[in-house]
Enzyme design. Structure first.
Site, PDB file in Angstrom:
ATOM      1  N   GLY A   1       0.576  -5.518   0.332  1.00 35.72           N
ATOM      2  CA  GLY A   1      -0.741  -5.053  -0.566  1.00 35.72           C
ATOM      3  C   GLY A   1      -0.542  -5.990  -1.907  1.00 35.72           C
ATOM      4  O   GLY A   1      -1.717  -6.596  -2.539  1.00 35.72           O
TER       5      GLY A   1
ATOM      6  N   ASP B   1      -1.504  -8.097   6.872  1.00 38.12           N
ATOM      7  CA  ASP B   1      -2.849  -7.922   6.441  1.00 38.12           C
ATOM      8  C   ASP B   1      -3.300  -8.627   5.268  1.00 38.12           C
ATOM      9  O   ASP B   1      -2.439  -9.479   4.801  1.00 38.12           O
ATOM     10  CB  ASP B   1      -3.482  -6.451   6.866  1.00 38.12           C
ATOM     11  CG  ASP B   1      -2.734  -5.674   5.918  1.00 38.12           C
ATOM     12  OD1 ASP B   1      -1.795  -5.839   5.007  1.00 38.12           O
ATOM     13  OD2 ASP B   1      -3.452  -4.357   5.313  1.00 38.12           O
TER      14      ASP B   1
ATOM     15  N   GLY C   1       1.017  -1.109   0.055  1.00 37.89           N
ATOM     16  CA  GLY C   1      -0.163  -0.052   0.038  1.00 37.89           C
ATOM     17  C   GLY C   1       0.839   1.126  -0.011  1.00 37.89           C
ATOM     18  O   GLY C   1       2.006   1.120   0.147  1.00 37.89           O
TER      19      GLY C   1
ATOM     20  N   GLU D   1       5.561  -6.267   7.214  1.00 39.92           N
ATOM     21  CA  GLU D   1       4.642  -5.261   8.476  1.00 39.92           C
ATOM     22  C   GLU D   1       5.262  -4.925   9.593  1.00 39.92           C
ATOM     23  O   GLU D   1       5.490  -3.759  10.079  1.00 39.92           O
ATOM     24  CB  GLU D   1       3.443  -5.626   8.291  1.00 39.92           C
ATOM     25  CG  GLU D   1       2.571  -5.498   7.075  1.00 39.92           C
ATOM     26  CD  GLU D   1       2.684  -6.438   6.074  1.00 39.92           C
ATOM     27  OE1 GLU D   1       2.250  -6.214   4.877  1.00 39.92           O
ATOM     28  OE2 GLU D   1       3.437  -7.479   6.336  1.00 39.92           O
TER      29      GLU D   1
END
Length: 361
Positions: free
Chosen positions: A120, A151, A72, A143
């Site tokens: 992402g 995620d 992201g 992350e």
């Protein structure tokens, strides 16, 4: 009247060639990092193609030579977290819906995971039905290094990896090449990068499962299979502290390197990630795990470590984050539990499709 094209139209290129519809992530200078408008454009295209009889399969790739997608838009998330905004929560809500859509897509979804595929980027590829890696692939969920938690369904995928390989990758953020991505269930097939253009050309006239075998070969050797003994033993421990104790006691140089890596990550993110993985194993379908990840991500957005982690790794690039709490010992169970508390009216709800309803190709 002049109409200025929306940036997402430049950042996500859509085209059809014969039987195949193509999505190209097109922010090569930003390593094709995803923005909210990009996610919405991909979702809109996939929804339209699902019912289009002219489209037999979908192919996703990334522009430039460096990779499919690095994740992201971290700088936007940093600004949002720093100012107490909610734009990132809105972005994740739509991004996780897209991840679920890809996982349940009724047509072959061919992800070309060439080069860097992180965060992402894993979300828009590793939930697809045909996931192709190359000798250039570097797949990771990094992350914990920015005070965040895997995620985009990453905890679902890594919880399903053999033994404790997924725990190792989630906590350390270590990237894996083609063979290890295949071993961990993050990809399905190895195709040399030089063979991607002819493969893509064939997809305009033939279904992927009819042509794939002429391109698939054996990948270069990986490293994780030979490390299974110490990884499975050490990461099976109940707590992050015990994992580190076992790694130190193993006598394996790579395990000692893992200790150094773990101790450089956000202590809170390490403990929350471990809890998220263990919970993911019992939650059932991807949709339930994405709902849990949304709770965790929203909690992380309000944490000091996310702001500090992105500052140290991406903004100032001093690689010297000051985590709070600073050590694993100071991250209490109550602190971890707060990340899993329902966020009230901001709860994410996704409809799961029963296995019997899934389309098999």
């Amino acid at each position: 009247m002049n109409h200025t094209p929306h940036p997402a139209h430049d950042h996500v290129l859509l085209r059809t060639e014969g039987h195949a519809a193509h999505i190209t992530l097109n922010r090569p200078k930003a390593l094709n990092a995803l923005t909210h408008p990009m996610v919405l454009r991909i979702d809109e295209a996939l929804s339209a193609w699902a019912d289009d009889p002219r489209v037999a399969q979908v192919v996703i790739d990334g522009a430039g030579e460096r990779g499919l997608c690095a994740g992201g838009d971290i700088r936007a998330i940093h600004e949002d977290a720093r100012t107490g905004g909610t734009a990132s929560a809105d972005f994740w809500r739509d991004e996780y819906r897209l991840n679920a859509l890809i996982a349940r897509y009724p047509k072959p979804y061919v992800a070309l995971m060439d080069g860097i595929v992180m965060g992402g980027g894993v979300g828009v590829s590793a939930h697809g039905s045909v996931r192709i890696v190359t000798e250039r692939s570097k797949v990771a969920m990094p992350e914990t290094g920015i005070g965040f938690v895997p995620d985009v369904g990453g905890t679902y995928l890594l919880a399903l990896a053999p033994g404790e390989l997924g725990t190792h990758l989630a906590l350390t953020g270590a990237p894996v090449g083609a063979a290890d991505a295949l071993l961990c269930g993050l990809a399905d097939h190895f195709v040399p990068s030089s063979q991607l253009p002819p493969l893509v050309k064939d997809l305009s006239t033939s279904l992927v499962h009819d042509v794939l075998e002429r391109y698939v070969t054996q990948p270069p050797p990986g490293t994780l299979d030979a490390a299974r003994d110490w990884i499975d033993h050490c990461y099976a421990a109940d707590t992050a502290e015990e994992i580190i104790e076992r790694l130190r006691a193993s006598g394996v140089p790579a395990a000692k390197e893992a200790v150094d890596t773990l101790l450089s990550k956000s202590p809170t993110a390490v403990k929350v990630t471990l809890a998220a993985l263990r919970r993911a194993r019992h939650l059932g379908p991807l949709e339930r795990v994405l709902e849990q990840e949304y709770r965790v991500s929203c909690a992380a957005l309000a944490s000091a470590d996310l702001v500090e982690g992105i500052r140290a790794q991406v903004i100032d690039k001093d690689r010297d984050p000051h985590w709070s709490p600073a050590t694993l010992a100071h991250v209490t169970p109550a602190h971890v539990d707060r990340y899993f508390a329902p966020p009230g009216t901001r709860e994410l709800r996704l409809d799961a499709i029963a296995p019997s309803q899934e389309v098999v190709w």
